[in-house]
Design an enzyme around this catalytic site. Structure first.
Site, short mmCIF file in Angstrom:
data_model
loop_
_atom_site.label_atom_id
_atom_site.label_comp_id
_atom_site.label_asym_id
_atom_site.label_seq_id
_atom_site.Cartn_x
_atom_site.Cartn_y
_atom_site.Cartn_z
CD GLU A 1 -3.99 -5.83 3.29
OE1 GLU A 1 -4.93 -5.19 3.83
OE2 GLU A 1 -2.80 -5.48 3.36
CD GLU B 1 -3.05 -1.03 2.20
OE1 GLU B 1 -2.96 -0.17 3.10
OE2 GLU B 1 -3.99 -1.86 2.17
#
Length: 500
Positions: free
Chosen positions: A292, A173
């Site tokens: 995720e 991320e």
């Protein structure tokens, strides 16, 4: 329309069922590791401190891949802190979750655990506060046979044979302003490309995942992927997707239709990746790692700054109900229906933190409701995913407008001839299902099980661990080349068909 209809034909397939779709995630966050998978002194712990009850549940769940050690945690992590004699490891401040990290559990313990689970590791490298050199050092420690500084250190620590880790995430991320050492798309794309090239020098067999947007709601979504991939497309094998679906956000119908959003997310990233491929003039087709995903009441979380320094605190321990299990089932269906492009998927996380498995320190472990759709899908999705054209009653939502009340996927195992239909009824009434099987002669209904309850808010708990379990549903039958079944309200269903 009062019923839902499907037509299945083995001539129309999406792609093979990739076993890596049934992955999970273990991050140094809350009680995911400590008192989750690892608890020395627990009655069920082995000599290494690994909780055998959690290992058994992970096997039962059908976990095939485990992403580690983060997540946000990895962007401030020194992997060297987690290897070697435990009493010589430093205690650190984890800036991601404002936790005290003892480093009692690290790479070597994780690899011992994953071998017990019989799953494949998916390691993430720190491209936040560290970079190319440290990533190559970690890869050398994990995969090089011996005779070098880092491989000899692994041997010294008691592991002579390489761990042979194939899947590697290039950071996590990196677009997020919350990320320690976050980057612009240009900065990260260049770093990912150079790190990928160097890691392939160490071990040409590695499969590499570029960090995509943190969510489809990021203001730079798609432009981030486009810029990053222009730098590293030829050097990576996957681009990552992350998404959490929030029961506390908006209307219940939209929540039950969360798979509509997952489908759109996947399609957007595929389109972006293919645009970059066309721009670069390459025939290589990038695959996706949805590494995720889960249900999480994220809007109720006050953020990392609200957390106080603590060791393995109880944070984000969601109690899941039947509706959450149905949503998770629909997300698994979405992943199957994109089997031609999604090659890896990891439900976040495995234990305690937004997890299908809950544990108590010194006490029991139990299956949350969302455990069951994952376990059923991992057990029965085999062979190839067939195309399913759904015709179903409308289901009105605030966010997505009217969507079908049914979402479904089907798999066909060429070896056994078995067909499995995975189906979610989003509606509040029973939904008759009619499946045309004329292209698959000789099948008979084997078993219909559903995750459902009269109370869609029913949950499992330490006191009632089996309040919600898969239950047999009567009435499924095959006649004249058609399957008929009735799907309970707000339910995840698995109908298995075998040869007569």
């Amino acid at each position: 329309m009062d019923s839902a209809k499907l037509t299945l034909d083995p001539a129309f397939a999406i792609g093979p069922v990739e076993r890596r779709l049934f992955g999970t995630f273990v991050e140094h966050m809350g009680r995911s590791v400590y008192t989750g998978v690892y608890e020395p002194g627990h009655p069920d712990a082995d000599e290494s401190g690994l909780r055998r009850d959690v290992i058994d549940l992970a096997r039962e769940m059908g976990v095939t891949v485990v992403r580690y050690p983060g997540g946000n945690f990895v962007s401030n992590y020194n992997w060297e802190d987690g290897v070697g004699p435990a009493d010589e490891r430093p205690t650190r401040l984890d800036l991601a979750w404002r936790q005290i990290e003892t480093n009692a559990f690290g790479l070597d313990e994780f690899m011992s655990w994953i071998e017990e689970v019989r799953a494949e590791p998916m390691m993430a490298v720190n491209l936040g506060t560290r970079g190319l050199r440290e990533a190559c050092d970690l890869l050398e420690y994990a995969n090089h046979p011996q005779g070098t500084r880092w491989s000899d250190l692994r041997v010294k620590h008691g592991r002579r044979e390489p761990y042979d880790v194939r899947l590697w995430c290039l950071g996590n991320e990196m677009d997020g302003p919350w990320q320690i050492g976050g980057k612009t798309a240009e900065e990260y794309g260049r770093l990912a490309a150079e790190t990928a090239k160097a890691m392939r020098r160490v071990d040409p067999r590695v499969e590499l995942v570029a960090s995509g947007s943190s969510s489809s709601g990021m203001p730079t979504f798609a432009s981030w992927e486009a810029t990053v991939l222009e730098h590293c497309y030829e050097h990576v094998d996957y681009v990552s997707l992350h998404a959490y679906f929030d029961p506390a956000r908006g209307d219940r119908a939209s929540y039950l239709a969360s798979a509509v959003e997952m489908d759109a997310h996947i399609d957007a990233v595929v389109a972006t990746a293919d645009h970059v491929a066309a721009k670069l003039g390459t025939r290589k087709r990038l695959r996706l790692a949805f590494d995720e995903w889960n249900v999480w009441s994220q809007s109720l979380f006050d953020g990392e700054a609200s957390l106080d320094w603590a060791e393995a605190p109880r944070i984000i321990e969601e109690d899941y109900d039947v509706a959450a299990a149905v949503v998770v089932g629909s997300l698994l269906i979405s992943l199957l229906n994109h089997a031609d492009r999604v090659g890896v998927a990891c439900q976040a996380q495995l234990a305690n933190v937004i997890a299908p498995i809950r544990t108590e320190p010194g006490g029991p472990s139990w299956r949350q409701t969302i455990f069951h759709p994952f376990a059923l899908t991992a057990a029965h999705a085999r062979g190839r995913v067939l195309r399913t054209e759904v015709a179903a009653p409308g289901f009105p939502t605030e966010r997505f407008g009217e969507v079908p009340a049914l979402t479904a996927a089907a798999t066909h195992d060429d070896e056994t001839g078995e067909v499995t239909v995975f189906a979610v009824n989003r509606g509040e009434r029973p939904l008759p299902l009619d499946v045309d099987l004329r292209g698959l002669p000789g099948l008979a209904a084997a078993r219909h099980v559903a995750v459902a309850d009269e109370d869609a808010g029913a949950r499992n708990s330490q006191e009632a661990p089996d309040r919600v379990v898969p239950r047999a549903v009567d009435g499924a039958a095959v006649r004249d080349g058609r399957l008929s079944a009735v799907l309970p309200p707000v339910s995840f269903n698995v109908v298995r068909l075998t040869r007569a």
